[in-house]
Design a protein around this motif. Structure first.
Motif, PDB file in Angstrom:
ATOM      1  N   UNK A 456       1.068  -1.128  -0.047  1.00 17.58           N
ATOM      2  CA  UNK A 456      -0.179   0.054   0.092  1.00 17.58           C
ATOM      3  C   UNK A 456       0.917   1.128  -0.095  1.00 17.58           C
ATOM      4  N   UNK A 457       0.346   2.243  -0.991  1.00 18.01           N
ATOM      5  CA  UNK A 457       1.391   3.455  -0.926  1.00 18.01           C
ATOM      6  C   UNK A 457       0.943   4.516  -0.024  1.00 18.01           C
ATOM      7  N   UNK A 458       1.159   4.191   1.255  1.00 13.66           N
ATOM      8  CA  UNK A 458       0.882   5.247   2.483  1.00 13.66           C
ATOM      9  C   UNK A 458       1.810   5.214   3.251  1.00 13.66           C
ATOM     10  N   UNK A 459       1.951   6.402   4.030  1.00 16.37           N
ATOM     11  CA  UNK A 459       3.221   6.301   4.958  1.00 16.37           C
ATOM     12  C   UNK A 459       3.010   5.153   5.962  1.00 16.37           C
ATOM     13  N   UNK A 460       4.088   4.454   6.666  1.00 13.89           N
ATOM     14  CA  UNK A 460       3.907   3.504   7.668  1.00 13.89           C
ATOM     15  C   UNK A 460       4.773   3.950   8.905  1.00 13.89           C
ATOM     16  N   UNK A 461       4.138   3.732  10.064  1.00 16.66           N
ATOM     17  CA  UNK A 461       4.985   4.345  11.264  1.00 16.66           C
ATOM     18  C   UNK A 461       4.210   3.701  12.536  1.00 16.66           C
ATOM     19  N   UNK A 462       4.694   3.934  13.712  1.00 18.59           N
ATOM     20  CA  UNK A 462       3.918   3.665  14.791  1.00 18.59           C
ATOM     21  C   UNK A 462       3.245   4.346  15.544  1.00 18.59           C
ATOM     22  N   UNK A 463       2.852   5.632  15.004  1.00 19.01           N
ATOM     23  CA  UNK A 463       1.923   6.740  15.657  1.00 19.01           C
ATOM     24  C   UNK A 463       0.740   6.578  15.122  1.00 19.01           C
ATOM     25  N   UNK A 464      -0.336   7.712  15.196  1.00 21.95           N
ATOM     26  CA  UNK A 464      -1.477   8.005  14.847  1.00 21.95           C
ATOM     27  C   UNK A 464      -1.761   9.347  15.136  1.00 21.95           C
ATOM     28  N   UNK A 465      -2.999   9.715  14.181  1.00 29.01           N
ATOM     29  CA  UNK A 465      -3.524  11.153  14.475  1.00 29.01           C
ATOM     30  C   UNK A 465      -2.598  12.095  13.505  1.00 29.01           C
ATOM     31  N   UNK A 466      -1.930  11.578  12.481  1.00 29.65           N
ATOM     32  CA  UNK A 466      -1.199  12.779  11.729  1.00 29.65           C
ATOM     33  C   UNK A 466      -1.984  13.099  10.808  1.00 29.65           C
ATOM     34  N   UNK A 467      -1.502  14.172   9.867  1.00 27.77           N
ATOM     35  CA  UNK A 467      -2.297  14.901   8.935  1.00 27.77           C
ATOM     36  C   UNK A 467      -2.449  13.870   7.608  1.00 27.77           C
ATOM     37  N   UNK A 468      -1.407  13.069   7.465  1.00 28.90           N
ATOM     38  CA  UNK A 468      -1.131  12.020   6.488  1.00 28.90           C
ATOM     39  C   UNK A 468      -1.561  10.737   7.017  1.00 28.90           C
ATOM     40  N   UNK A 469      -2.258  10.014   5.965  1.00 32.99           N
ATOM     41  CA  UNK A 469      -2.569   8.376   6.628  1.00 32.99           C
ATOM     42  C   UNK A 469      -1.407   7.634   6.823  1.00 32.99           C
ATOM     43  N   UNK A 470      -1.559   6.929   7.699  1.00 29.34           N
ATOM     44  CA  UNK A 470      -0.384   6.238   8.417  1.00 29.34           C
ATOM     45  C   UNK A 470      -0.815   4.891   8.621  1.00 29.34           C
ATOM     46  N   UNK A 471      -0.110   3.734   8.132  1.00 24.35           N
ATOM     47  CA  UNK A 471      -0.544   2.320   8.583  1.00 24.35           C
ATOM     48  C   UNK A 471       0.498   1.985   9.387  1.00 24.35           C
ATOM     49  N   UNK A 472      -0.033   0.614  10.401  1.00 22.94           N
ATOM     50  CA  UNK A 472       0.925   0.109  11.378  1.00 22.94           C
ATOM     51  C   UNK A 472       0.454  -1.356  11.167  1.00 22.94           C
ATOM     52  N   UNK A 473       1.609  -2.284  11.315  1.00 19.47           N
ATOM     53  CA  UNK A 473       0.869  -3.712  11.506  1.00 19.47           C
ATOM     54  C   UNK A 473       1.236  -3.916  13.153  1.00 19.47           C
ATOM     55  N   UNK A 474       0.218  -3.377  13.668  1.00 15.79           N
ATOM     56  CA  UNK A 474       0.307  -3.112  15.179  1.00 15.79           C
ATOM     57  C   UNK A 474       0.980  -4.030  16.085  1.00 15.79           C
ATOM     58  N   UNK A 475       0.449  -5.447  15.936  1.00 15.95           N
ATOM     59  CA  UNK A 475       1.001  -6.679  16.728  1.00 15.95           C
ATOM     60  C   UNK A 475       2.651  -6.974  16.192  1.00 15.95           C
ATOM     61  N   UNK A 476       2.695  -6.848  14.852  1.00 13.03           N
ATOM     62  CA  UNK A 476       4.055  -7.126  14.483  1.00 13.03           C
ATOM     63  C   UNK A 476       5.253  -6.160  15.071  1.00 13.03           C
TER      64      UNK A 476
END
Length: 523
Positions: A456-476
């Motif tokens: 998926x072509x969106x940003x990835x990282x452990x935070x949330x609530x950002x102005x850009x959509x952010x995905x996280x494989x939470x358990x991983x």
């Protein structure tokens, strides 16, 4: 120095490729440079078996020293060193005063776990400011070898006073007033919540730890409950909060499956004559986006005299009217309140209508450490000017995206407040509030989840609530041990959490849809 990060399951060559990361999860460039400068000043650079941590306050030093000594052996030296301004520097440079602890390298993992869980570490901006004035600082320590004077003074030709980026006071007062105004309950016919009931911290975990220490200082040594919620499968408190509580209360009662059934069990337990002293809960939960029956919890707390301590980070200040159900409300301001993923901060709010208000407020006032660096506070203030607008926009976007994802055949379930425990959420939703920006996806097959996340072509990282959509494989992102605990509590290893941002919602869905389609293709 050892690779300084909380991602212990990954190889150093992977970590070395990172240019930025969540500051609580590793040591940023400025923090590393300050640590290295301290080791060099003390004659320890290049010395095997010794390293240091930089901290902003004396109480935080005590906490770290205690943690390392508890894990250590008799004879292992953990030595605090204070770096302070000489008299020639004016009082406005007081933020140059910092502390370091010098300790055996073999206890790095213990020290970093403390950094990771307490949120006590020095912030990157604070470290950068200290670097500008480090050569002026003098050091004092119980070890005479660590007592030094700085190589520079203002009388020297190159002497220049480090300058703070802000006066601090205006931004601090404005942020506290903003939070107090936003949190005003819908049905309170009284003056607005006072900014004096709002306490600011250098991060969400710092705020949670401060509340935990306050509860301890009130003499609560047992009877603490960590309450989760249930919807088909279970959820519980943010796992790092759970670790903090487990460290303090060995008899911590964990209601993993929460919800109405376990509220029945809790109520029966109380009616039997048993007592609890405090209940911790996230509203809604992260990452399952489930809301417990807060009016019922409040009624039980009033009847059976226990504290209700709520982490409202996911729900926020705009969407839900949560303060009436809390004695203390905690929030990570790092998330939606800031929204730019460029500053850490946290808040604690004491409900003035709490039966325990006087004691709680007094304990928090006495123990409060002013460690939120003015430079961070200035960024937080600027970022939060459009907070309400961002909440309203991402509410709309997330509701659209959640509905579309839920109808896709490869997805088993979408966790989103309107789709999980909607009746409980509606009881605390403000009249103009929405359902938030955060959702999580559970795919029908693990392999599909992995291909979706990778592609998926969106940003990835452990935070949330950002102005850009952010995905996280939470358990991983958890350790193997923590993944097992998550699985036991119904949080699948392949869950994908998505924080919806401010992008055009049609373009965002197009990006997500393409990734879903690619994820279903077989080789």
């Amino acid at each position: 120095m050892k690779s300084m990060n909380a991602l212990g399951a990954f190889e150093d060559w992977i970590i070395s490729q990172l240019t930025v990361h969540y500051p609580r999860f590793w040591f940023t460039k400025d923090v590393r440079e300050l640590s290295e400068g301290i080791l060099k000043r003390l004659g320890l650079d290049g010395v095997d078996g010794v390293t240091c941590l930089v901290l902003p306050s004396l109480p935080s030093v005590s906490r770290f020293v205690g943690a390392i000594q508890e894990a250590g052996c008799p004879g292992d030296e953990v030595i605090p060193v204070q770096f302070s301004r000489p008299e020639s520097l004016p009082s406005k440079t007081s933020w140059l005063d910092i502390y370091a602890i010098i300790y055996p390298y073999q206890y790095f993992d213990v020290a970093f776990q403390c950094w990771f869980l307490t949120g006590d570490g020095i912030s990157p901006r604070h470290a950068a400011f200290c670097l500008t004035g480090f050569d002026y600082l003098q050091s004092t320590s119980s070890n005479p070898a660590f007592c030094t004077t700085g190589p520079k003074s203002l009388s020297m030709k190159e002497g220049k006073i480090p300058v703070l980026p802000t006066s601090e006071t205006v931004e601090r007062d404005c942020v506290k007033q903003d939070i107090a105004t936003l949190l005003q309950p819908e049905d309170w016919d009284q003056e607005p919540l006072s900014p004096g009931d709002v306490f600011l911290y250098p991060g969400g975990m710092s705020a949670i730890n401060a509340v935990a220490r306050t509860v301890e200082n009130m003499g609560i040594n047992s009877g603490v409950v960590a309450f989760g919620c249930r919807f088909d499968e279970s959820s519980f408190l943010y796992i790092e909060t759970l670790k903090i509580l487990e460290q303090r209360w060995s008899d911590l009662a964990i209601y993993k499956k929460g919800g109405d059934e376990e509220l029945d069990r809790l109520e029966a337990f109380l009616k039997s004559g048993a007592q609890i002293t405090a209940l911790w809960v996230d509203v809604p939960s992260n990452p399952m986006l489930i809301t417990p029956d807060m009016p019922r919890i409040r009624r039980l707390a009033t009847e059976y005299c226990f504290l209700v301590l709520i982490d409202g980070t996911v729900g926020g200040f705009v969407n839900i009217d949560i303060l009436p159900y809390a004695d203390v409300l905690m929030s990570s301001l790092t998330k939606m309140f800031s929204g730019r993923a460029n500053v850490l901060a946290g808040s604690v709010i004491v409900n003035p209508r709490s039966t325990y208000y006087e004691n709680l407020h007094r304990q928090l006032t006495v123990s409060h450490e002013n460690t939120l660096f003015p430079g961070d506070l200035a960024v937080l203030y600027r970022n939060s000017r459009d907070y309400v607008y961002r909440v309203e926009t991402t509410n709309k976007h997330a509701e659209i995206i959640a509905a579309k994802l839920a109808s896709h055949p490869v997805i088993a379930r979408v966790n989103y407040p309107i789709m999980t425990t909607n009746s409980h959420y509606e009881r605390i939703r403000r009249p103009n509030g929405g359902y938030g920006h955060l959702l999580s996806i559970i795919f029908r097959e693990n392999e599909t989840a992995a291909r979706f996340y990778d592609g998926v072509g969106i940003f990835k990282g452990g935070s949330f609530g950002t102005i850009f959509t952010l995905s996280t494989p939470f358990a991983q992102l958890s350790t193997h041990e923590d993944r097992c605990r998550l699985e036991e509590s119904g949080i699948p290893s392949h869950i994908i959490r998505i924080s919806i941002g401010m992008e055009d919602v049609d373009l965002l869905w197009d990006t997500l849809f393409k990734a879903l389609e690619m994820a279903t293709m077989r080789d």
